[in-house]
Design a protein around this motif. Structure first.
Motif, mmCIF file in Angstrom:
data_model
loop_
_atom_site.group_PDB
_atom_site.id
_atom_site.type_symbol
_atom_site.label_atom_id
_atom_site.label_comp_id
_atom_site.label_asym_id
_atom_site.label_seq_id
_atom_site.Cartn_x
_atom_site.Cartn_y
_atom_site.Cartn_z
ATOM 1 N N UNK A 1 2.320 -3.468 3.130
ATOM 2 C CA UNK A 1 2.145 -2.088 3.575
ATOM 3 C C UNK A 1 2.968 -1.173 2.667
ATOM 4 N N UNK A 2 2.372 -0.044 2.291
ATOM 5 C CA UNK A 2 3.014 0.864 1.348
ATOM 6 C C UNK A 2 2.750 2.303 1.774
ATOM 7 N N UNK A 3 3.724 3.184 1.499
ATOM 8 C CA UNK A 3 3.540 4.609 1.733
ATOM 9 C C UNK A 3 3.564 5.326 0.394
ATOM 10 N N UNK A 4 2.607 6.223 0.198
ATOM 11 C CA UNK A 4 2.505 7.033 -1.021
ATOM 12 C C UNK A 4 2.548 8.498 -0.632
ATOM 13 N N UNK A 5 3.431 9.240 -1.271
ATOM 14 C CA UNK A 5 3.602 10.665 -0.989
ATOM 15 C C UNK A 5 3.047 11.450 -2.168
ATOM 16 N N UNK A 6 2.122 12.391 -1.880
ATOM 17 C CA UNK A 6 1.407 13.118 -2.923
ATOM 18 C C UNK A 6 1.663 14.617 -2.758
ATOM 19 N N UNK A 7 2.184 15.256 -3.827
ATOM 20 C CA UNK A 7 2.389 16.700 -3.814
ATOM 21 C C UNK A 7 1.071 17.425 -4.066
ATOM 22 N N UNK A 8 1.077 18.747 -3.871
ATOM 23 C CA UNK A 8 -0.139 19.541 -4.028
ATOM 24 C C UNK A 8 -0.664 19.516 -5.460
ATOM 25 N N UNK A 9 0.205 19.195 -6.449
ATOM 26 C CA UNK A 9 -0.243 19.114 -7.841
ATOM 27 C C UNK A 9 -0.639 17.703 -8.252
ATOM 28 N N UNK A 10 -0.610 16.747 -7.297
ATOM 29 C CA UNK A 10 -1.033 15.378 -7.578
ATOM 30 C C UNK A 10 0.075 14.435 -7.957
ATOM 31 N N UNK A 11 1.320 14.910 -8.069
ATOM 32 C CA UNK A 11 2.450 14.027 -8.393
ATOM 33 C C UNK A 11 2.707 13.083 -7.214
ATOM 34 N N UNK A 12 3.040 11.816 -7.515
ATOM 35 C CA UNK A 12 3.164 10.816 -6.456
ATOM 36 C C UNK A 12 4.504 10.082 -6.515
ATOM 37 N N UNK A 13 4.911 9.602 -5.339
ATOM 38 C CA UNK A 13 6.039 8.683 -5.190
ATOM 39 C C UNK A 13 5.653 7.696 -4.103
ATOM 40 N N UNK A 14 6.034 6.440 -4.278
ATOM 41 C CA UNK A 14 5.637 5.436 -3.286
ATOM 42 C C UNK A 14 6.735 4.394 -3.123
ATOM 43 N N UNK A 15 6.670 3.676 -2.010
ATOM 44 C CA UNK A 15 7.604 2.589 -1.733
ATOM 45 C C UNK A 15 6.970 1.615 -0.752
ATOM 46 N N UNK A 16 7.525 0.408 -0.744
ATOM 47 C CA UNK A 16 7.039 -0.625 0.162
ATOM 48 C C UNK A 16 7.572 -0.385 1.568
ATOM 49 N N UNK A 17 6.772 -0.769 2.574
ATOM 50 C CA UNK A 17 7.167 -0.689 3.972
ATOM 51 C C UNK A 17 7.211 -2.082 4.569
ATOM 52 N N UNK A 18 7.903 -2.218 5.688
ATOM 53 C CA UNK A 18 7.866 -3.454 6.450
ATOM 54 C C UNK A 18 6.422 -3.706 6.863
ATOM 55 N N UNK A 19 5.866 -4.886 6.572
ATOM 56 C CA UNK A 19 4.458 -5.151 6.906
ATOM 57 C C UNK A 19 4.143 -4.953 8.384
ATOM 58 N N UNK A 20 5.140 -5.121 9.260
ATOM 59 C CA UNK A 20 4.908 -4.997 10.697
ATOM 60 C C UNK A 20 5.241 -3.610 11.231
#
Length: 593
Positions: free
Chosen positions: A234-253
């Motif tokens: 499971x992963x979370x990706x954060x996207x700004x209004x200009x398309x720039x992204x940052x992501x990280x892994x989450x606990x699968x549960x």
């Protein structure tokens, strides 16, 4: 989509701000000499440097909420206009003529200045009204002419896709990616590749008519998952209004939900919850929990989606549960004890309500607890099964009256942004669409009648009017002094918001309800407005025997149907982004204008 009529944006009365001539208010009159009167204005309302007093929120009460983006925009714009007018007036007074001829010329010049000032004031006010309207989730630029398809984007699985409003950008989450689209032209501004199983938000519920209180996603938060069992990721990706992204892994549960402000709402059942197990069912088919059953506590909180830093968290203590709040049903239809599966939550704007097995709680998204932490009784309270907490426009929220002596009915209390509270005799009616202006009152349903109470600082809670014959069940819109409601007979009725007097009525047959008045509320999927017209997406067949959607544009002045569009597609999603409408169809996403 059937008829397609080309819209003429150049005609008279177009609200497009780019076609409206404006006047620039001058800060100084040319040639005026500098002097002591040229000192800058103060910060106070009279320019004397005094500061406005801070409101007293009151000890022990939830903190007063900050004004919303609409209120701040209006306040700053009006303040700027006021400063320019005062400065211009001071400069003119310093140049008053003293000769007879000069005074004669001044009279003619004053008339011209007054005319220009009035015209400028009207244009400024119109601009402020448009800005306030477009800042609302239901605000649309122009509904005068029949909507036509302006652009389209094909999707492989459009029904499973989600439309999310970002600041000036339409986000389309689907087909294992997120796209940022210009809502006016349909140009794809950026694309971010994601996994197949994705949930992006914050977003409104699909196919459910409800108040439009969702703020634009800034940034967009997407949670994706892949694999199953021990291989699940499971992963979370954060996207700004200009398309720039940052992501990280989450606990699968981890059990998480995207929320406003780049947040990630998370739930954690103490001990990891319990496995599903059978329950006893009596002769009447009523399930019963095991004797002396004690369920786990629930921790709820919001973390920063980018860093994982905890913004706040709270623990909901297990109380006295109702059986149905702990039970789900297996594939054979048999009831089972399922603590994790019975967990649910409602998110209305920035008000979160959590309900689970023996636990309940309500919060603002900043962590402010709205309900009483010491009250561990399982909802609903006193047998009244209604939504307990809701977000209202203009920074207010509504909750149940816990101090009411009559427990036969649950009355609401409106908590205003300045910390004041307004006790109601019944349930508040929350508008689905507004023009962004505060009417200074709320409507409530009391028994079978509808009435209005003041939310003004001068007389909060004062009864303004009561309409015994108006049996409103839903408040579709509050626009330009008009309230549009749905009544028990399935009719759409407009009333004067200030007096409760009838203005017009739209018969149930116009909306295809016929004798199915009971299905009216579930057959209207939203409300949108440009300030003059109300757009209602309505089921083409409330009986459910046939699919299809009707887009009805109703004139707010007299209730006449300005135009209508019949669509074969069932209702999926229809949202407004920066005043431009976008809709999910059976083939993809289209822009309407």
């Amino acid at each position: 989509m059937t008829e397609r009529t080309q819209q003429d944006d150049t005609g008279n009365g177009t609200p497009d701000p780019s076609k409206v001539q404006t006047f620039e208010l001058i800060d100084e009159v040319p040639g005026a000499s500098a002097g002591p009167a040229d000192a800058p204005d103060g910060d106070g309302p009279d320019g004397d440097g005094s500061a406005a007093p801070e409101p007293d929120a009151g000890a022990g009460e939830p903190a007063a909420r900050e004004p919303g983006r609409v209120a701040l925009a209006l306040t700053s714009a009006r303040a700027a206009v006021g400063r320019n007018v005062r400065r211009g007036g001071s400069a003119v007074r310093r140049r008053l003529p003293t000769t007879r001829r000069g005074k004669t010329l001044l009279v003619g010049g004053t008339v011209s200045v007054v005319v220009l000032a009035v015209a400028a004031g009207v244009l400024v006010d119109a601009r402020l009204r448009e800005q306030a309207l477009l800042a609302t989730p239901a605000g649309v630029r122009n509904l005068e002419a029949k909507l036509t398809e302006q652009w389209s984007i094909d999707l492989e699985n459009p029904i499973a896709s989600t439309l999310v409003e970002m600041p000036g950008v339409l986000a389309i989450a689907g087909d294992a990616k997120a796209r940022g689209v210009d809502p006016a032209s349909g140009e794809v501004l950026w694309t971010v590749d994601l996994e197949e199983n994705l949930s992006c938000g914050p977003s409104a519920l699909v196919g459910v008519g409800e108040p439009s209180t969702q703020e634009p996603a800034d940034p967009l938060v997407c949670v994706t998952s892949s694999g199953e069992g021990d291989e699940r990721e499971q992963r979370v990706t954060v996207i700004d209004a200009d398309g720039a992204t940052k992501s990280r892994e989450l606990d699968p549960a981890a059990d998480v939900v995207p929320v406003a402000g780049g947040g990630l709402l998370h739930f954690e059942i103490a001990g990891g919850g319990t496995e599903q197990r059978p329950v006893v069912v009596d002769k009447l088919g009523v399930p019963h929990l095991p004797k002396d059953f004690v369920g786990p506590d629930l921790t709820v909180g919001v973390q920063d989606a980018v860093t994982g830093t905890e913004r706040w968290s709270d623990t909901l203590t297990f109380g006295a549960p109702r059986p149905d709040s702990c039970i789900t049903y297996d594939e054979s239809g048999a009831p089972v004890l399922d603590v994790a599966g019975a967990l649910g939550w409602d998110l209305h704007g920035d008000v979160l309500e959590v309900q689970g097995c023996g636990v309940s709680g309500a919060f603002l998204l900043d962590g402010t607890r709205l309900d009483d932490p010491k009250d561990t009784e399982d909802p609903p309270a006193d047998g009244v099964d209604t939504a307990s907490f809701l977000s209202l426009p203009h920074g207010a929220w509504v909750g149940p009256d816990t101090a009411a002596t009559d427990t036969a009915t649950a009355n609401d209390v409106v908590h205003l942004a300045d910390g004041a509270a307004v006790d109601l005799d019944g349930h508040v009616l929350v508008p689905w669409a507004t023009d962004g202006r505060d009417p200074g009152l709320v409507l409530e349903r009391v028994g079978v009648r509808t009435q209005a109470r003041s939310t003004s600082a001068d007389d909060p809670g004062a009864l303004l009017w009561s309409a015994p014959q108006l049996r409103a069940t839903t408040l579709l819109a509050e626009v330009s002094g008009t309230a549009v409601v749905l009544d028990e007979q399935g009719a759409v009725r407009a009333i004067d918001l200030g007096t409760g007097a009838d203005r017009w009525t739209l018969a149930p047959k116009t909306l295809s309800f016929g004798d199915m008045a009971w299905a009216a509320e579930s057959s209207i999927f939203g409300a949108y407005t440009d300030g003059d017209t109300l757009l209602l997406p309505v089921s083409a067949d409330p009986s459910g025997e046939a699919s299809g959607l009707r887009l009805l544009a109703v004139d707010l002045r007299d209730g006449s149907v300005r135009w209508e569009i019949e669509q074969e597609t069932p209702y999926t999603q229809l949202i407004s982004v920066d005043g431009h409408l976008a809709q999910v169809t059976q083939h993809g996403v289209v822009g309407l204008g």
